[in-house]
Scaffold this motif. Sequence first.
Motif, PDB file in Angstrom:
ATOM      1  N   LEU A 397       0.953  -1.219   0.133  1.00 38.05           N
ATOM      2  CA  LEU A 397       0.073   0.029  -0.024  1.00 38.05           C
ATOM      3  C   LEU A 397       0.900   1.462  -0.060  1.00 38.05           C
ATOM      4  O   LEU A 397       1.691   1.502   0.863  1.00 38.05           O
ATOM      5  CB  LEU A 397      -0.877   0.025   1.273  1.00 38.05           C
ATOM      6  N   ILE A 398       0.932   2.107  -1.096  1.00 41.75           N
ATOM      7  CA  ILE A 398       1.334   3.281  -1.150  1.00 41.75           C
ATOM      8  C   ILE A 398       0.327   4.342  -0.607  1.00 41.75           C
ATOM      9  O   ILE A 398      -0.712   4.844  -1.584  1.00 41.75           O
ATOM     10  CB  ILE A 398       1.959   3.821  -2.432  1.00 41.75           C
ATOM     11  N   ILE A 399       0.403   5.076   0.597  1.00 40.58           N
ATOM     12  CA  ILE A 399      -0.504   6.002   1.160  1.00 40.58           C
ATOM     13  C   ILE A 399       0.092   7.187   1.396  1.00 40.58           C
ATOM     14  O   ILE A 399       1.110   7.294   2.071  1.00 40.58           O
ATOM     15  CB  ILE A 399      -1.359   5.109   2.396  1.00 40.58           C
ATOM     16  N   GLU A 400      -0.539   8.242   1.411  1.00 39.09           N
ATOM     17  CA  GLU A 400      -0.240   9.533   1.492  1.00 39.09           C
ATOM     18  C   GLU A 400      -0.733  10.086   2.555  1.00 39.09           C
ATOM     19  O   GLU A 400      -1.852  10.006   2.852  1.00 39.09           O
ATOM     20  CB  GLU A 400      -0.343  10.488   0.180  1.00 39.09           C
ATOM     21  N   PHE A 401       0.003  10.462   3.632  1.00 33.99           N
ATOM     22  CA  PHE A 401      -0.712  11.149   4.892  1.00 33.99           C
ATOM     23  C   PHE A 401      -0.272  12.707   5.005  1.00 33.99           C
ATOM     24  O   PHE A 401       0.771  13.121   5.046  1.00 33.99           O
ATOM     25  CB  PHE A 401      -0.029  10.393   5.942  1.00 33.99           C
ATOM     26  N   PRO A 402      -1.551  13.463   4.566  1.00 38.00           N
ATOM     27  CA  PRO A 402      -1.284  14.932   4.600  1.00 38.00           C
ATOM     28  C   PRO A 402      -1.217  15.094   6.346  1.00 38.00           C
ATOM     29  O   PRO A 402      -2.284  14.993   6.844  1.00 38.00           O
ATOM     30  CB  PRO A 402      -2.569  15.538   4.214  1.00 38.00           C
ATOM     31  N   THR A 403      -0.258  15.883   6.621  1.00 34.42           N
ATOM     32  CA  THR A 403      -0.034  16.177   8.223  1.00 34.42           C
ATOM     33  C   THR A 403      -1.108  17.281   8.365  1.00 34.42           C
ATOM     34  O   THR A 403      -1.741  17.776   7.671  1.00 34.42           O
ATOM     35  CB  THR A 403       1.207  16.553   8.562  1.00 34.42           C
ATOM     36  N   ARG A 404      -1.324  17.257  10.016  1.00 30.96           N
ATOM     37  CA  ARG A 404      -2.261  18.711  10.350  1.00 30.96           C
ATOM     38  C   ARG A 404      -1.715  19.938   9.623  1.00 30.96           C
ATOM     39  O   ARG A 404      -2.786  20.714   9.536  1.00 30.96           O
ATOM     40  CB  ARG A 404      -2.175  18.592  11.925  1.00 30.96           C
ATOM     41  N   GLU A 405      -0.445  20.126   9.264  1.00 34.37           N
ATOM     42  CA  GLU A 405      -0.254  21.391   9.090  1.00 34.37           C
ATOM     43  C   GLU A 405      -0.487  21.534   7.535  1.00 34.37           C
ATOM     44  O   GLU A 405      -0.640  22.598   6.541  1.00 34.37           O
ATOM     45  CB  GLU A 405       1.277  21.698   9.071  1.00 34.37           C
ATOM     46  N   ASP A 406      -0.940  20.382   6.666  1.00 32.37           N
ATOM     47  CA  ASP A 406      -1.265  20.401   5.375  1.00 32.37           C
ATOM     48  C   ASP A 406      -2.320  21.280   5.033  1.00 32.37           C
ATOM     49  O   ASP A 406      -3.505  21.156   5.838  1.00 32.37           O
ATOM     50  CB  ASP A 406      -1.511  19.184   4.827  1.00 32.37           C
ATOM     51  N   SER A 407      -2.608  22.155   4.125  1.00 31.43           N
ATOM     52  CA  SER A 407      -3.750  23.325   4.183  1.00 31.43           C
ATOM     53  C   SER A 407      -5.172  22.513   4.054  1.00 31.43           C
ATOM     54  O   SER A 407      -6.112  23.186   4.534  1.00 31.43           O
ATOM     55  CB  SER A 407      -3.694  24.237   3.181  1.00 31.43           C
ATOM     56  N   TRP A 408      -5.075  21.459   3.278  1.00 31.53           N
ATOM     57  CA  TRP A 408      -6.407  20.554   2.902  1.00 31.53           C
ATOM     58  C   TRP A 408      -6.805  20.197   4.382  1.00 31.53           C
ATOM     59  O   TRP A 408      -8.022  20.253   4.436  1.00 31.53           O
ATOM     60  CB  TRP A 408      -6.153  19.653   1.704  1.00 31.53           C
ATOM     61  N   ALA A 409      -5.823  19.293   4.879  1.00 34.03           N
ATOM     62  CA  ALA A 409      -6.147  18.771   6.141  1.00 34.03           C
ATOM     63  C   ALA A 409      -6.695  19.952   7.237  1.00 34.03           C
ATOM     64  O   ALA A 409      -7.864  19.694   7.761  1.00 34.03           O
ATOM     65  CB  ALA A 409      -5.146  17.986   6.793  1.00 34.03           C
TER      66      ALA A 409
END
Lengths: 464, 67
Positions: A397-409
């Motif tokens: 599984l290649i999964i991308e995790f946008p951290t809390r700092e990411d503008s979309w998250a």
Amino acid sequence: MTEKTNAHQASFRDPSGYIFHDGNTLRRAIKPIYFPQYNSLKDSGFFKSLIANELLIPHTETAASSDEIIITPENIPFITNPYEWSFEQYKHAALHTLKIQKYALSKGFILKDASAYNITFHKGKPIFIDTLSFDFYEEGTPWRAYKQFIMHFLGPLALAKYHGTEVFKMMQTHIDGIPVKLISSLLPTRTKISSVLYPNVHLLAKMESKHSEDYKAETKIAALSKKSQENIIESLYDYIKGLSLKEASEWGDYYNKTNYDETAFEAKKTLIKEWIKPMAPQKLIDVGGNDGTFARTVIDSVPHIIVTDIDSNAVDYNYKQVHQNKESNMLPFVCDVLQPAPGIGFNNTERNSLIERLAEYAPDVTMALALIHHITLSGNVPFEKSAEFFAFFSKHLIIEFPTREDSWAQSLLVRKREFINHFDFYNETEFEKGYLQYFTIEKKETVKGTKRLLYLLKNKNLEA
Amino acid sequence: MNFLYFDPGLGAMIVQAVVAAAAGILLFSKSVMYKVKSFFGLVKEEEDTYDSIDVEEQDTDKYDREN
């Protein structure tokens, strides 16, 4: 010959034969009741011509005795159902069916049923998969499958034109197509002056309710010439071909709205390519893969790729690209990860659930890019739960995790308003804790120029 | 006639005569309009996403050779 016990759950309706699993191979048994038709279709070169024109799935006759003929169709890696198609896909499936019916008529045959489930997508195109759907044409008889065509194809397409593609999901609750009366009542009143929709839907609904009490089948059915039947088919064809969505919001150039620049975008592509290449996957699925942009970075090296998205427009855009570039190894379809298609029909087994089909497909690599924050924050799904979902069918599984700092998250979190503190668990540590229950971390990198992490995970159940 | 495993709907069988008549008129008027338009040079070539309804009778021997 003994009846196969491993007959496929979807093929009990047609007495002509059934499909069954012979080990990993899907085969079709034909019963003597259908021998005359089958032999005629075969000997007249009709099958051959359909297959040569890429209208029907190719098959070979693998066994023949006086009480059963076995044919083995070409393998289709993944079967999609009508409620998983985008508008253009649905349209092409309908046109494909009409095209076959018109050709069959010219050769003295008919399609005896016009179910949307007779079509699926294979090698980038619609293909007819029910080899036993043909029968002899009898002079003067109307098309028996006409009403079915309206319920399975014209109805859903016309409704989608006015109400959007969400309508296709009704096929999930109506395995035999949307009832004509319902189609008629849902269409805007102005369609009553449409020269195609009035006779084919509104008048049909009227006639159906008028003749629903004929228990003894005494009413005479008027003869219908072959030319008349061709006219019906052609006018339906023209109408469907010209259909477009009322709210045809062009797939909104999603990647121009994303929050990372060209360099970050390219960095992500490069990273994915670098990780996938050495694994040399045979089958890959990109869940929430929009219009297939990232899946296309490896399209030349992976024999079969599936890209799903919740957005029907994105899937449509992807399908149009497949069509234009003549890509034969890319299969786009619509899927909402938060409510994947269930098993439907008799015993709930006639059409497999999405999860079952994915497990059977067994992709070597699963990609979930820019998806986890939607699942977790919009869907309120704990990490452990989404990990369980992916682990059910994924090896890698290649999964991308946008951290809390990411503008979309950020934006998703802010929308939680006073409940924002309920989502404090949305962080790297918790994410890894959830996913490590089912996976091991193979690789982990920050996507250059973004606040996002990219993971390569390996399913724990996979023998090393 | 082989027995059916779904109901074709009696109304649907009857209505086809009317549907065919409407379709005939529609197709005829369309072809007339097309001729008129092309006479005045008003026919626009539209982008096609799916080919024509007619199956091209092609050399199936070629298919045989490939398979």
